[in-house]
Motif scaffolding. Structure first.
Motif, PDB file in Angstrom:
ATOM      1  N   VAL A  57      95.622  39.952 -59.766  1.00  0.00           N
ATOM      2  CA  VAL A  57      97.091  39.924 -59.788  1.00  0.00           C
ATOM      3  C   VAL A  57      97.597  38.588 -59.261  1.00  0.00           C
ATOM      4  O   VAL A  57      98.494  37.963 -59.851  1.00  0.00           O
ATOM      5  CB  VAL A  57      97.670  41.089 -58.966  1.00  0.00           C
ATOM      6  CG1 VAL A  57      99.168  40.898 -58.732  1.00  0.00           C
ATOM      7  CG2 VAL A  57      97.425  42.406 -59.678  1.00  0.00           C
ATOM      8  N   GLU A  61      99.893  35.917 -61.323  1.00  0.00           N
ATOM      9  CA  GLU A  61     101.201  35.510 -60.813  1.00  0.00           C
ATOM     10  C   GLU A  61     101.259  34.009 -60.568  1.00  0.00           C
ATOM     11  O   GLU A  61     102.297  33.363 -60.812  1.00  0.00           O
ATOM     12  CB  GLU A  61     101.526  36.283 -59.544  1.00  0.00           C
ATOM     13  CG  GLU A  61     101.789  37.768 -59.796  1.00  0.00           C
ATOM     14  CD  GLU A  61     102.102  38.545 -58.540  1.00  0.00           C
ATOM     15  OE1 GLU A  61     102.745  39.617 -58.651  1.00  0.00           O
ATOM     16  OE2 GLU A  61     101.715  38.096 -57.435  1.00  0.00           O
ATOM     17  N   ARG A  66     103.153  38.295 -65.016  1.00  0.00           N
ATOM     18  CA  ARG A  66     103.562  39.488 -64.281  1.00  0.00           C
ATOM     19  C   ARG A  66     102.390  40.462 -64.216  1.00  0.00           C
ATOM     20  O   ARG A  66     101.756  40.739 -65.232  1.00  0.00           O
ATOM     21  CB  ARG A  66     104.743  40.163 -64.955  1.00  0.00           C
ATOM     22  CG  ARG A  66     106.024  39.339 -64.971  1.00  0.00           C
ATOM     23  CD  ARG A  66     107.148  40.129 -65.600  1.00  0.00           C
ATOM     24  NE  ARG A  66     106.875  40.472 -66.992  1.00  0.00           N
ATOM     25  CZ  ARG A  66     107.459  41.466 -67.657  1.00  0.00           C
ATOM     26  NH1 ARG A  66     108.335  42.256 -67.043  1.00  0.00           N
ATOM     27  NH2 ARG A  66     107.171  41.683 -68.927  1.00  0.00           N
TER      28      ARG A  66
END
Length: 293
Positions: A57, A61, A66
């Motif tokens: 993640v 990012e 996203r």
């Protein structure tokens, strides 16, 4: 770079490392918002306390994409439903499900324990069924409410499931089951705008490095462009297919097909079966060799 998946929402299971991680990064690069699922287990499926999904993640990012982490057990029916719900609540819907999670406990058949069989079948086969069942039910409801989505499912089979692999009876059985599940799901969900395909990836990962020489094998990310295209709206006419990916080569697997046949015109006599079957074998093509044979 074209952004095939702009505005679409994806779940990728087993996305903390290896092929799943590569899929998540590729889908995000093409504009998808990604739920990055990883339970954080060892190669044999044992808990490690790590959170590899968080790392993926952060990488997405940092590149401007996203993503949100998810650490559920995808083979747990209720947890799989919660994962689907997380995608819908976080991003307003769900368009793509990439079922990838799995681990191996390789043994020759006569050395395989019941626990090893159950664990591998569970994570691969039930771990495909549970997310697919809940995502499929949501897509069906959306279609009935007049909000049909161009939904895409990409399952993960294997050459071990399609051709067999010595020392991997359990894994091969699970991956063969996933290929069969793909065929049925493609037919059942097609009326709701859902395509269901499977890939048989080849890559140097934790799962392959201990089994044989992987020095010449493709990288995990070599598989992901095919997944990104299958996940796109452009791929709406392709469903119920299994595609093997080996580096720069993609192969459409043809699977089981009806071959030569013989009709006795009445119930077969056991004594006449042997000559008939041997005749059919002589007419048909030689099967592809089992890996490791």
């Amino acid at each position: 770079m074209s952004r095939l998946l702009e505005g679409r929402v994806a779940i990728v299971t087993g996305a903390g490392r290896g092929i799943g991680r590569a899929h998540a990064l590729e889908l995000a690069r093409h504009g998808a918002a990604v739920v990055v699922n990883d339970y954080g287990v060892s190669l044999a499926g044992e808990g490690t306390g790590e959170s590899p999904a968080d790392e993926v993640v952060a990488e997405i990012e940092a590149a401007g994409g996203r993503a949100v982490a998810n650490a559920v057990d995808v083979a747990d029916f209720d947890q799989a439903e919660a994962m689907v719900r997380q995608a819908i609540e976080a991003y307003g819907g769900l368009d793509i499900l990439v079922n990838n999670a799995g681990f191996v406990r390789d043994r020759m058949l006569v050395n395989t324990s019941e626990e090893e069989w159950d664990a591998v079948i569970r994570v691969h086969l039930k771990g495909h069924f549970a997310p697919l069942r809940h995502a499929g039910a949501w897509w069906r409801n959306e279609a009935k409410e007049g909000r049909q989505r161009a939904a895409r499912v990409i399952n993960t089979s294997s050459g071990a499931g399609l051709q067999g692999s010595v020392g991997q009876a359990t894994y091969s059985a699970a991956k063969a089951g996933i290929a069969g599940l793909t065929l049925v799901a493609a037919q059942e969900l097609g009326r709701y705008g859902v395509t269901v395909n499977a890939i048989a990836p080849v890559a140097r990962t934790r799962m392959t490095e201990g089994a044989f020489d992987t020095s010449a094998m493709a990288l995990p990310e070599d598989n992901s462009p095919v997944v990104a295209w299958l996940a796109s709206e452009e791929a709406g006419d392709v469903t119920g297919r299994v595609i093997e990916i080996d580096g720069t080569r993609i192969t459409l697997e043809t699977g089981w097909r009806h071959g030569p046949s013989a009709d006795a015109g009445a119930r077969w006599d056991a004594g006449s079966v042997g000559p008939a079957v041997r005749g059919l074998i002589a007419e048909g093509p030689e099967p592809e060799p089992v890996y490791g044979a």
